[in-house]
Design an enzyme around this catalytic site. Structure first.
Site, PDB file in Angstrom:
ATOM      1  N   HIS A 223       0.840  -1.205   0.000  1.00 43.47           N
ATOM      2  CA  HIS A 223       0.000   0.000   0.000  1.00 43.47           C
ATOM      3  C   HIS A 223       0.876   1.256   0.000  1.00 43.47           C
ATOM      4  O   HIS A 223       0.492   2.291   0.531  1.00 43.47           O
ATOM      5  CB  HIS A 223      -0.901   0.038   1.236  1.00 43.47           C
ATOM      6  CG  HIS A 223      -1.742  -1.178   1.416  1.00 43.47           C
ATOM      7  ND1 HIS A 223      -1.342  -2.246   2.191  1.00 43.47           N
ATOM      8  CD2 HIS A 223      -2.953  -1.507   0.909  1.00 43.47           C
ATOM      9  CE1 HIS A 223      -2.286  -3.176   2.170  1.00 43.47           C
ATOM     10  NE2 HIS A 223      -3.262  -2.759   1.401  1.00 43.47           N
ATOM     11  N   ASP A 412      -5.864  12.503  19.066  1.00 39.58           N
ATOM     12  CA  ASP A 412      -6.283  13.477  18.061  1.00 39.58           C
ATOM     13  C   ASP A 412      -7.498  14.282  18.491  1.00 39.58           C
ATOM     14  O   ASP A 412      -8.084  15.007  17.692  1.00 39.58           O
ATOM     15  CB  ASP A 412      -6.555  12.792  16.715  1.00 39.58           C
ATOM     16  CG  ASP A 412      -7.499  11.616  16.855  1.00 39.58           C
ATOM     17  OD1 ASP A 412      -8.133  11.487  17.920  1.00 39.58           O
ATOM     18  OD2 ASP A 412      -7.611  10.825  15.903  1.00 39.58           O
ATOM     19  N   ASP A 565      -5.150   7.283  29.962  1.00 35.10           N
ATOM     20  CA  ASP A 565      -5.621   7.028  28.607  1.00 35.10           C
ATOM     21  C   ASP A 565      -7.079   7.466  28.465  1.00 35.10           C
ATOM     22  O   ASP A 565      -7.937   7.067  29.271  1.00 35.10           O
ATOM     23  CB  ASP A 565      -5.516   5.536  28.287  1.00 35.10           C
ATOM     24  CG  ASP A 565      -6.063   5.210  26.911  1.00 35.10           C
ATOM     25  OD1 ASP A 565      -5.392   5.566  25.923  1.00 35.10           O
ATOM     26  OD2 ASP A 565      -7.168   4.644  26.835  1.00 35.10           O
TER      27      ASP A 565
END
Length: 585
Positions: A223, A412, A565
């Site tokens: 890829h 993000d 987290d």
């Protein structure tokens, strides 16, 4: 890298390429909408159905391997993009029958999540027997760099297709075929090389990834992913092949010694064209590989060469070795008929009058005509369920800003909003009065709501878990009339096992698993309140962990130590809310 193409419309390019296979091969039936090709004469109630797929750009894999003695169906995404869950589920419905279905996929994150989620949905919605087999055969990106993600799936996948297709044609059982698939995967090793990266039609050129005239890249993926090193100046062919065989065969290379070829009874060699080499050049390369194997005292029992697993028009090749046995050789030599498999192909099939229907309604047969099987004898305590789930959703929404803050630091920034979208959608489901006391039907509604409202990796993870939760209800003893605390703990444990099949993330990797797994394991022996406390402790420990997955791996250790987290925080919000809702009732 050539940026010139005859077709730049990638959406039509993929569909038109698939249609060509059905036009030239009357036994192959195309569903244009789902970009799925299936073998029309297949009897899903007498033979196991094999489904594979992935992004387009690897032709002839996977669609051209659909046929007698090979794949039953193949699902295509867009170029280098995984097919969607709905596409894969449609294929399962089309060819799934009483003999069962095996999904064969390459080890890439999108493929793994989407195929495994589709498998869970097929089990939960239709009660089908569906197994999965993940192929990873790359050795160039070693164990240290690959980490828990594991080896990439490369050309060795086609040897799996061929062998298992032969087994299915002989009427072997689903579990027998899967076991052989696992054996073959464990004996595979592949390394590729290319003179350059490839250009995807319809996209701008990128000179940053173009190699120089005297460079080649060892270990390049299919890829456009980077390999393990750029070789400059370009070595001679014999030197290059020696380097590649060293990665495949050196037992002292602890980072790449995945397979013990020294004690293999039979070795299969596959030399694969990545798309851009001439037949003349590939043939010369095959001869060179066979000669360079002699110092290793290896004489392949079976040699296969050709264009089988490509990277568009990649100017390169890959070498695959398989440590096999006499049985596997027999399967590789078995007769088959498909457009893409040309190595000693034996066509024993006469043309059938099957036509080339291209509508979705024509594709579904067998299990595909069945309605969703969502009724079960197991009931919910509906008032407790609604109270607990509503409370969990409200708790998630209340924590959105905190989760977003944490995720902005180490991710993000979308974890909080993604969880909130799912929570709001479930609250809307509950307020619509659609949930009923039917445990299976209600959990399927919840799973579908999560899929529709949550995107990205989080959406896939939660989708797999809740579909597996629904599927596990089917496996409860007939004596389970109502889901009590013990039953919930049992099906949660089953769903956790399914999730672990989809991701290599485990406790200690700084993910939501650090809270989810302790919670579910604690439920097996302790109260819900104790399990929530274990989840909280697991979440708190993530602040001291080094991340192994996601974007957090690129964040400095100092930044990671500042917050736990975000996914684990989200799990704690969910289970804390469940507890509050149960207590209220």
């Amino acid at each position: 890298m050539s940026a010139k193409h005859f077709v730049d419309d990638t959406e039509n390019l993929v569909v038109d390429a698939l249609e060509s296979l059905s036009l030239a091969n009357p036994d192959l039936i195309l569903d244009k909408q789902q970009k799925t090709l299936r073998f029309g004469p297949h009897d899903e109630n007498s033979q196991v159905s094999l489904i594979s797929g992935g992004g387009a750009g690897h032709e002839p894999a996977h669609a051209a391997f659909v046929g007698e003695g090979l794949l039953t169906a193949a699902v295509s995404g867009n170029i280098f993009a995984s097919p969607s869950v709905s596409q894969i589920l449609s294929a399962i419905r089309a060819v799934g029958g009483t003999s069962g279905v095996l999904l064969i996929l390459k080890n890439y994150t999108g493929d793994v999540f989407h195929f495994l989620l589709a498998a869970e949905k097929a089990r939960a919605l239709y009660g089908l027997q569906v197994e999965t087999l993940i192929v990873g055969d790359d050795v160039s990106v070693g164990k240290k760099r690959g980490g828990k993600v594991g080896r990439r799936g490369l050309a060795g996948t086609v040897l799996v297709h061929k062998s298992l297709g032969a087994m299915a044609a002989q009427g072997k059982s689903l579990l027998e075929i899967k076991a052989m698939g696992e054996k073959i995967v464990s004996g595979l090793a592949t390394v590729g090389v290319s003179l350059n990266h490839v250009h995807i039609p319809g996209r701008p050129s990128n000179s940053m990834i173009s190699l120089g005239a005297d460079e080649l890249e060892l270990g390049m993926g299919i890829h456009n992913e980077p390999g393990c090193k750029i070789l400059s100046p370009r070595p001679s062919l014999s030197e290059l092949v020696d380097t590649m065989l060293g990665q495949l065969l050196d037992p002292k290379d602890a980072d790449r010694a995945y397979v013990d070829f020294a004690n293999a009874g039979y070795i299969v060699l596959l030399v694969n064209n990545l798309g851009g080499l001439s037949v003349l050049e590939l043939s010369a390369i095959t001869t060179s590989v066979v000669r360079r194997l002699e110092p290793f005292k290896i004489t392949p029992k079976r040699i296969i060469q050709g264009t089988l697993m490509t990277s568009l028009d990649g100017p390169g090749f890959s070498i695959t070795l398989l440590a096999g046995n006499e049985e596997i050789i027999t399967y590789l030599n078995a007769p088959c008929s498909s457009p893409g498999w040309t190595s000693h192909q034996v066509n024993t099939q006469s043309p059938r009058e099957s036509g080339n229907p291209t509508n979705t309604s024509d594709l579904t047969n067998g299990a595909g005509n069945e309605e969703k099987q969502t009724k079960s004898e197991t009931m919910l305590s509906l008032s407790v369920f609604i109270s607990a789930v509503s409370s969990a959703c409200r708790c998630v929404i209340a924590q959105e800003s905190l989760i977003t803050e944490y995720d902005t630091i180490v991710g993000d920034g979308d974890c909080g909003s993604t969880l909130t979208r799912g929570a709001e959608a479930i609250l809307k489901l509950i307020s619509s009065s659609r949930p009923t006391t039917n445990a299976l039907g209600t959990m399927i509604q919840v799973a579908e709501t999560i899929e529709e409202s949550m995107d990205g990796t989080s959406g896939a993870i939660f989708g797999i878990f809740f579909n597996a939760l629904a599927a596990a209800i089917r496996t409860l003893p007939a004596t389970t009339k109502t889901l009590d605390a013990d039953s919930w703990a049992l099906i949660a444990l089953s769903a956790l096992a399914s999730l672990k099949n989809a991701t290599a993330a485990r406790v200690g990797d700084r993910t939501l698993m650090d809270a989810l797994e302790p919670f579910i394991l604690s439920l097996q022996e302790h109260s819900l309140e104790d399990a929530v406390k274990d989840a909280e402790r697991g979440m708190e420990t993530t602040q001291r962990m080094i991340p192994a997955f996601g974007r957090a791996v690129y964040v400095s250790k100092e930044m990671c130590k500042k917050v736990p987290d975000p996914g684990a925080v989200g799990i704690v919000a969910i289970v804390s809310g469940l507890l509050s809702g149960v207590v209220k009732k």
